[in-house]
Design a protein around this motif. Sequence first.
Motif, PDB file in Angstrom:
ATOM      1  N   HIS A 327      26.019  -7.221  14.334  1.00 23.99           N
ATOM      2  CA  HIS A 327      26.982  -6.360  13.648  1.00 23.99           C
ATOM      3  C   HIS A 327      27.369  -7.040  12.338  1.00 23.99           C
ATOM      4  CE1 HIS A 327      27.475  -3.605  17.048  1.00 23.99           C
ATOM      5  NE2 HIS A 327      27.452  -4.670  17.830  1.00 23.99           N
ATOM      6  N   GLY A 329      28.989  -6.344   9.505  1.00 22.58           N
ATOM      7  CA  GLY A 329      30.065  -6.006   8.589  1.00 22.58           C
ATOM      8  C   GLY A 329      29.633  -4.950   7.596  1.00 22.58           C
ATOM      9  N   ASP A 330      30.180  -5.030   6.373  1.00 18.62           N
ATOM     10  CA  ASP A 330      29.812  -4.060   5.344  1.00 18.62           C
ATOM     11  C   ASP A 330      29.860  -4.740   3.985  1.00 18.62           C
ATOM     12  OD1 ASP A 330      32.513  -4.299   4.740  1.00 18.62           O
ATOM     13  OD2 ASP A 330      33.063  -2.309   5.459  1.00 18.62           O
ATOM     14  N   ASN A 331      29.833  -3.950   2.922  1.00 14.76           N
ATOM     15  CA  ASN A 331      29.817  -4.522   1.579  1.00 14.76           C
ATOM     16  C   ASN A 331      31.110  -5.240   1.225  1.00 14.76           C
ATOM     17  OD1 ASN A 331      27.222  -3.585   1.078  1.00 14.76           O
ATOM     18  ND2 ASN A 331      27.950  -1.625   0.244  1.00 14.76           N
ATOM     19  N   SER A 332      32.203  -4.918   1.918  1.00 11.24           N
ATOM     20  CA  SER A 332      33.486  -5.563   1.631  1.00 11.24           C
ATOM     21  C   SER A 332      33.600  -6.938   2.250  1.00 11.24           C
ATOM     22  CB  SER A 332      34.647  -4.682   2.124  1.00 11.24           C
ATOM     23  OG  SER A 332      34.669  -3.442   1.470  1.00 11.24           O
ATOM     24  N   THR A 337      33.239  -4.694  11.268  1.00 13.33           N
ATOM     25  CA  THR A 337      34.259  -3.697  10.956  1.00 13.33           C
ATOM     26  C   THR A 337      34.999  -3.290  12.232  1.00 13.33           C
ATOM     27  OG1 THR A 337      32.766  -1.836  11.329  1.00 13.33           O
ATOM     28  CG2 THR A 337      32.775  -2.816   9.105  1.00 13.33           C
ATOM     29  N   GLN A 340      32.631  -1.543  14.422  1.00 14.89           N
ATOM     30  CA  GLN A 340      31.685  -2.480  15.022  1.00 14.89           C
ATOM     31  C   GLN A 340      32.336  -3.275  16.154  1.00 14.89           C
ATOM     32  OE1 GLN A 340      30.264  -4.608  11.566  1.00 14.89           O
ATOM     33  NE2 GLN A 340      28.848  -2.975  10.975  1.00 14.89           N
TER      34      GLN A 340
END
Length: 358
Positions: A327, A329-332, A337, A340
């Motif tokens: 997992h 995360g994301d672009n941040s 998240t 997730q």
Amino acid sequence: MKLLFPILLLTGSYFLSACNNTQSLMSSTHTIAASDPHIQVMGRTHINDDASLTFGYPGVSLSTIVAGSRLTAEMQSSNGNSWIDVIIDNHPPTSIKLDAQQQTVELFHFPNSGEHRVEIIHRSENWHGQVTLKQLTLTGTQFLPAPVLPQRKILVLGDSVTCGEAIDRVAGEDKNTRWWNARESYGMLTAKALDAQVQLVCWGGRGLIRSWNGKTDDANLPDFYQFTLGDTGQAPQWDHHRYQPDLIISAIGTNDFSPGIPDRATYINTYTRFVRTLLDNHPQATIVLTEGAILNGDKKAALVSYIGETRQQLHSNRVFYASSSHHPGDNSDAHPTKDQHAAMARELTPQLRQIMDW
């Protein structure tokens, strides 16, 4: 007929007096210390000489049931960077940042008195500050018997993922302590799904043998597992008799592998010694080792292999392995998240049900 007016006047005075007495009862105040048995505590806390409670690990939860119209708490954070969630009667939480100086936090204020359940949940990590709850003050009738915790007990050991780092990220915003949210972490969600109470003992950036930057002189898992507050190795040390879990989940290794794959023998020998400590300190506990959600590729494969060899060296029918999906995360932020974390809990829960026969 001449006696009727005095009788009515006396009767009216009686009811007025009774009404005033009732209002006085309803508006009376009651103050209890944080360690009072009317407050149910979940998580590692230290009882101070003045009967206040201090805590540092995320997810520490305090709950009470009251009959009244207003409830306040005297609280502070040593660094002024800690956040709590306040939940009233299972309604959506209100997040509050605590000051470095003691402050009065209004937990609820209603026009009429009634029965209410109140939860205070520590959102933040230990290094954001130590939180002290001194007392609760109720305007109303009384503090009722404290809520009862589930009988099952879980201990989750880990790093920043276990602590709930960046669950409440805001795109375009500089990272700050408001982003942490232990309440929505996979550990607390899994415990809720299994109808269990839970302690999170975790420290962002730390590992089993070294921190994310390769330092080996930080307090890593075998060290901070022994801490009550999670900030230093100084007193108070945690008394493991205070909480004997049925299930221990160890989700460590991401930061050990951050600078590269660590030496195999060093890692496995350290993990083996640590799990033996867990087996000795918690003789009734089942222990589940997992690689966590961030590692992938060669590093993930190496950690899974190290976990497998650790289990082989232990030769214990109380030590198991649970797999974790990646997992990222994301672009941040690279931490998982909120969605997730929920997925992680959904993946982990059935594995634990099977292991524990829950």
